[in-house]
Design an enzyme around this catalytic site. Structure first.
Site: not given
Length: 376
Positions: A277, A327
């Protein structure tokens, strides 16, 4: 949306980037990518049919995104449900999730979502003075009251609702004000999204609205401490849940924390397929769902290379990091900083994430040790 049922999750955008609001941090509007049409019947049918064919899981998740997907109208989703039921493979089930700004929600919408088991993500940045600072109409009118009314309607109709809160320079200094407000609303699912915008005026690396890096880590840590003390087991906060997955050696469900990305592509209103996106541009267009199988697009060499690039370009500074597993360099869209030793590709948010993940690591490690004792 936090839901994840398979090894990929497609964002289907029935009205593309079109929206009834003009939030100041919206990257769609800034990219000038709004359109005025709605996904046609052929494209909708191909999206659903191909989604079932490409999914290996027992439960297939359809994620409706925007812009503002409610602009497609309730009849569009009734049609989608009819097509889903027609193509549902034997022995499988399906779920629908939708992301909305909440301002268009009515009793009819909420009853429809409740009856048909939709999960709804609703964007809200905290109390009115935080929310209205950036989430407003084209006439600069705040959207808070309509969003709050929409959220209350969802709750009144027992719709599974998740709050998505953008953390910016506006609200980052007030973590417990924001969190206590959401708890006051009875929120059970919360996601915090950091605002990172590159500066376009030459005044600095990022816009003045972007979240300050270390303050973002402090924001998360303050809420984490409150959550551990009073709310663990009753309130689900996505980034905390993701951190806890490492205690059980589980794969992240959220794409930004996975080792590789590319598992959350986008299908636009006209059927065009993009890898992510945040990378919807003509240089990234891989094909169209009306001309290609979704399975082939998901496994396209360019799509695979896009996903692998996240791992292959990870700076050495990150490779040796104590909290790398939590992460993995976060989202590639934010990886334009420089590591302390001068290597490019460090995530802009690194200092904040490193502070937070190290802050919660003792708790995560204790959970991991307890789990290993129970699962030798």
């Amino acid at each position: 949306m936090a839901l994840f049922t398979d090894d990929f999750q497609v964002f289907i955008k029935p009205v593309g980037a079109r929206c009834n609001l003009r939030c100041s941090y919206c990257y769609y509007i800034k990219n000038g990518s709004e359109i005025k049409s709605v996904m046609n019947d052929e494209t909708l049918e191909n999206c659903i049919k191909q989604h079932f064919l490409a999914s290996s899981g027992d439960t297939v998740l359809f994620t409706w995104h925007g812009g503002e997907p409610l602009l497609a109208g309730i009849d569009f989703y009734k049609k989608a449900l009819s097509i889903q039921k027609r193509y549902l493979p034997k022995g499988k089930s399906f779920l629908n999730g939708i992301q909305t700004n909440g301002t268009m929600l009515t009793k009819e919408w909420c009853e429809f979502f409740a009856v048909n088991g939709f999960s709804v993500g609703i964007s809200m940045d905290g109390p009115d003075f935080f929310h209205d600072a950036m989430r407003h109409t084209s006439h600069q009118c705040g959207s808070f009251e309509k969003t709050l009314d929409g959220y209350k309607l969802l709750r009144e109709n027992d719709v599974n609702a998740e709050i998505l809160c953008v953390v910016s320079s506006c609200n980052v200094k007030y973590p417990l004000v924001v969190y206590d407000f959401f708890k006051m609303l009875g929120a059970n699912y919360i996601t915090f999204l950091p605002l990172v915008e590159k500066s376009h005026d030459g005044a600095g690396l990022v816009s003045k609205e972007s979240v300050p890096v270390l303050e973002f880590g402090l924001f998360l840590a303050a809420i984490f401490d409150e959550w551990i003390k009073n709310d663990i087991g009753t309130v689900k906060i996505q980034i905390f849940e993701e951190a806890l997955r490492t205690a059980f050696n589980q794969e992240h469900t959220l794409c930004i924390f996975r080792e590789r990305c590319g598992c959350v592509p986008v299908i636009e209103h006209n059927g065009d397929f993009y890898p992510c996106d945040h990378f919807v541009d003509q240089n990234r267009l891989l094909g169209n769902i009306n001309e290609h199988r979704l399975e082939d697009l998901l496994n396209h060499p360019v799509q695979k290379a896009f996903g692998n690039a996240k791992l292959n370009t990870l700076p050495q500074y990150c490779v040796g990091c104590d909290v790398r597993k939590m992460c993995h360099g976060e989202c590639p869209k934010n990886r334009w900083g420089t590591s302390p030793d001068g290597e490019p590709g460090l995530n802009y948010l690194c200092e904040g994430y490193k502070y937070f993940f190290n802050h919660c690591k003792p708790f995560i490690d204790s959970v991991s040790e307890a789990w290993k004792l129970d699962n030798p």
